[in-house]
Motif scaffolding. Structure first.
Motif, mmCIF file in Angstrom:
data_model
loop_
_atom_site.group_PDB
_atom_site.id
_atom_site.type_symbol
_atom_site.label_atom_id
_atom_site.label_comp_id
_atom_site.label_asym_id
_atom_site.label_seq_id
_atom_site.Cartn_x
_atom_site.Cartn_y
_atom_site.Cartn_z
ATOM 1 N N VAL A 1 0.848 -1.189 0.000
ATOM 2 C CA VAL A 1 0.000 0.000 0.000
ATOM 3 C C VAL A 1 0.886 1.242 0.000
ATOM 4 O O VAL A 1 1.839 1.332 0.761
ATOM 5 C CB VAL A 1 -0.911 0.020 1.246
ATOM 6 N N VAL A 2 0.563 2.193 -0.870
ATOM 7 C CA VAL A 2 1.292 3.455 -0.934
ATOM 8 C C VAL A 2 0.376 4.553 -0.417
ATOM 9 O O VAL A 2 -0.743 4.710 -0.906
ATOM 10 C CB VAL A 2 1.748 3.770 -2.379
ATOM 11 N N THR A 3 0.845 5.278 0.584
ATOM 12 C CA THR A 3 0.089 6.386 1.162
ATOM 13 C C THR A 3 0.890 7.660 0.968
ATOM 14 O O THR A 3 2.087 7.694 1.238
ATOM 15 C CB THR A 3 -0.156 6.147 2.666
ATOM 16 N N SER A 4 0.225 8.703 0.499
ATOM 17 C CA SER A 4 0.907 9.967 0.230
ATOM 18 C C SER A 4 1.268 10.694 1.525
ATOM 19 O O SER A 4 0.540 10.632 2.512
ATOM 20 C CB SER A 4 0.019 10.879 -0.605
ATOM 21 N N PHE A 5 2.389 11.373 1.477
ATOM 22 C CA PHE A 5 2.793 12.282 2.536
ATOM 23 C C PHE A 5 2.218 13.655 2.212
ATOM 24 O O PHE A 5 1.932 13.964 1.062
ATOM 25 C CB PHE A 5 4.322 12.380 2.595
ATOM 26 N N THR A 6 2.091 14.504 3.218
ATOM 27 C CA THR A 6 1.600 15.864 3.033
ATOM 28 C C THR A 6 2.784 16.819 3.069
ATOM 29 O O THR A 6 3.576 16.793 4.016
ATOM 30 C CB THR A 6 0.596 16.230 4.145
ATOM 31 N N GLN A 7 2.893 17.654 2.039
ATOM 32 C CA GLN A 7 3.974 18.635 1.990
ATOM 33 C C GLN A 7 3.652 19.791 2.924
ATOM 34 O O GLN A 7 2.507 20.268 2.980
ATOM 35 C CB GLN A 7 4.157 19.150 0.570
ATOM 36 N N SER A 8 4.645 20.248 3.659
ATOM 37 C CA SER A 8 4.481 21.379 4.574
ATOM 38 C C SER A 8 4.090 22.631 3.803
ATOM 39 O O SER A 8 4.607 22.898 2.711
ATOM 40 C CB SER A 8 5.794 21.631 5.326
ATOM 41 N N ALA A 9 3.202 23.409 4.387
ATOM 42 C CA ALA A 9 2.792 24.669 3.778
ATOM 43 C C ALA A 9 3.866 25.742 3.923
ATOM 44 O O ALA A 9 3.862 26.727 3.184
ATOM 45 C CB ALA A 9 1.492 25.155 4.412
ATOM 46 N N THR A 10 4.811 25.554 4.852
ATOM 47 C CA THR A 10 5.827 26.569 5.119
ATOM 48 C C THR A 10 7.239 26.168 4.690
ATOM 49 O O THR A 10 8.129 27.006 4.668
ATOM 50 C CB THR A 10 5.859 26.928 6.619
ATOM 51 N N ASP A 11 7.436 24.877 4.365
ATOM 52 C CA ASP A 11 8.761 24.408 3.952
ATOM 53 C C ASP A 11 8.593 23.321 2.895
ATOM 54 O O ASP A 11 8.196 22.197 3.207
ATOM 55 C CB ASP A 11 9.537 23.873 5.150
ATOM 56 N N MET A 12 8.886 23.649 1.663
ATOM 57 C CA MET A 12 8.642 22.732 0.548
ATOM 58 C C MET A 12 9.478 21.452 0.609
ATOM 59 O O MET A 12 9.232 20.510 -0.130
ATOM 60 C CB MET A 12 8.878 23.433 -0.784
ATOM 61 N N TYR A 13 10.459 21.390 1.494
ATOM 62 C CA TYR A 13 11.318 20.213 1.617
ATOM 63 C C TYR A 13 10.873 19.243 2.712
ATOM 64 O O TYR A 13 11.500 18.203 2.915
ATOM 65 C CB TYR A 13 12.770 20.639 1.883
ATOM 66 N N VAL A 14 9.808 19.578 3.436
ATOM 67 C CA VAL A 14 9.344 18.755 4.554
ATOM 68 C C VAL A 14 8.008 18.101 4.199
ATOM 69 O O VAL A 14 7.074 18.769 3.762
ATOM 70 C CB VAL A 14 9.213 19.600 5.837
ATOM 71 N N PHE A 15 7.963 16.778 4.401
ATOM 72 C CA PHE A 15 6.774 15.987 4.110
ATOM 73 C C PHE A 15 6.434 15.156 5.337
ATOM 74 O O PHE A 15 7.318 14.596 5.981
ATOM 75 C CB PHE A 15 7.019 15.059 2.909
ATOM 76 N N THR A 16 5.123 15.046 5.651
ATOM 77 C CA THR A 16 4.685 14.371 6.865
ATOM 78 C C THR A 16 3.593 13.348 6.563
ATOM 79 O O THR A 16 2.713 13.591 5.740
ATOM 80 C CB THR A 16 4.143 15.394 7.883
ATOM 81 N N TYR A 17 3.676 12.216 7.263
ATOM 82 C CA TYR A 17 2.608 11.212 7.284
ATOM 83 C C TYR A 17 2.257 10.980 8.742
ATOM 84 O O TYR A 17 3.143 10.799 9.579
ATOM 85 C CB TYR A 17 3.058 9.892 6.661
ATOM 86 N N GLU A 18 0.975 11.006 9.055
ATOM 87 C CA GLU A 18 0.506 10.656 10.388
ATOM 88 C C GLU A 18 -0.588 9.629 10.225
ATOM 89 O O GLU A 18 -1.588 9.875 9.557
ATOM 90 C CB GLU A 18 -0.029 11.879 11.124
ATOM 91 N N GLY A 19 -0.382 8.457 10.827
ATOM 92 C CA GLY A 19 -1.389 7.417 10.720
ATOM 93 C C GLY A 19 -0.868 6.086 11.217
ATOM 94 O O GLY A 19 0.209 5.984 11.806
ATOM 95 N N TYR A 20 -1.645 5.075 10.939
ATOM 96 C CA TYR A 20 -1.361 3.733 11.436
ATOM 97 C C TYR A 20 -0.329 3.038 10.570
ATOM 98 O O TYR A 20 -0.394 3.101 9.338
ATOM 99 C CB TYR A 20 -2.661 2.908 11.453
ATOM 100 N N LEU A 21 0.632 2.384 11.213
ATOM 101 C CA LEU A 21 1.601 1.530 10.530
ATOM 102 C C LEU A 21 1.545 0.150 11.159
ATOM 103 O O LEU A 21 1.568 0.017 12.390
ATOM 104 C CB LEU A 21 3.023 2.087 10.646
ATOM 105 N N ASN A 22 1.460 -0.872 10.317
ATOM 106 C CA ASN A 22 1.532 -2.256 10.789
ATOM 107 C C ASN A 22 2.950 -2.575 11.216
ATOM 108 O O ASN A 22 3.899 -1.939 10.758
ATOM 109 C CB ASN A 22 1.137 -3.217 9.670
ATOM 110 N N ALA A 23 3.108 -3.593 12.041
ATOM 111 C CA ALA A 23 4.442 -4.124 12.321
ATOM 112 C C ALA A 23 4.971 -4.686 11.009
ATOM 113 O O ALA A 23 4.231 -5.264 10.219
ATOM 114 C CB ALA A 23 4.383 -5.189 13.391
ATOM 115 N N GLY A 24 6.238 -4.484 10.742
ATOM 116 C CA GLY A 24 6.836 -4.939 9.494
ATOM 117 C C GLY A 24 7.887 -3.950 9.031
ATOM 118 O O GLY A 24 8.492 -3.259 9.846
ATOM 119 N N VAL A 25 8.088 -3.887 7.724
ATOM 120 C CA VAL A 25 9.126 -3.027 7.162
ATOM 121 C C VAL A 25 8.529 -2.087 6.127
ATOM 122 O O VAL A 25 7.484 -2.360 5.559
ATOM 123 C CB VAL A 25 10.266 -3.866 6.535
#
Length: 93
Positions: free
Chosen positions: A2-26
């Motif tokens: 599964v590929v989930t998009s990161f959100t680009q920061s509104a104040t810094d174009m070089y910073v991307f964030t993901y907040e959510g659930y991650l399964n155990a694994g790699v």
């Protein structure tokens, strides 16, 4: 996979964030989605890196390097990639 998009920061174009659930694994992070696994990926410097490993490299897919971060405990995480500093911070919430 599964590929989930990161959100680009509104104040810094070089910073991307993901907040959510991650399964155990790699996991590794695609830089681009080309559906062939031959695109570029953000991955740790070595395989099965713990979430405390903040250094990363950008690697062309399809090669011999396929390093991933290892999530030992499933749960909600915040993942912040800073492309300027070439760092990733993975924090269990």
């Amino acid at each position: 996979d599964v590929v989930t998009s990161f959100t680009q920061s509104a104040t810094d174009m070089y910073v991307f964030t993901y907040e959510g659930y991650l399964n155990a694994g790699v996991f590794k992070c695609p830089v681009e989605i080309d559906h062939s696994w031959n695109g570029k990926f953000i991955m740790p410097m070595y395989d099965n890196a713990p979430v405390t490993e903040t250094d990363y490299q950008v690697v062309q897919g399809g090669g011999s390097t396929d390093n991933k971060w290892k999530i030992d405990e499933a749960g909600n995480y915040k993942v912040v990639i800073n492309q300027r500093d070439k760092t990733i911070n993975i924090t269990k919430q």
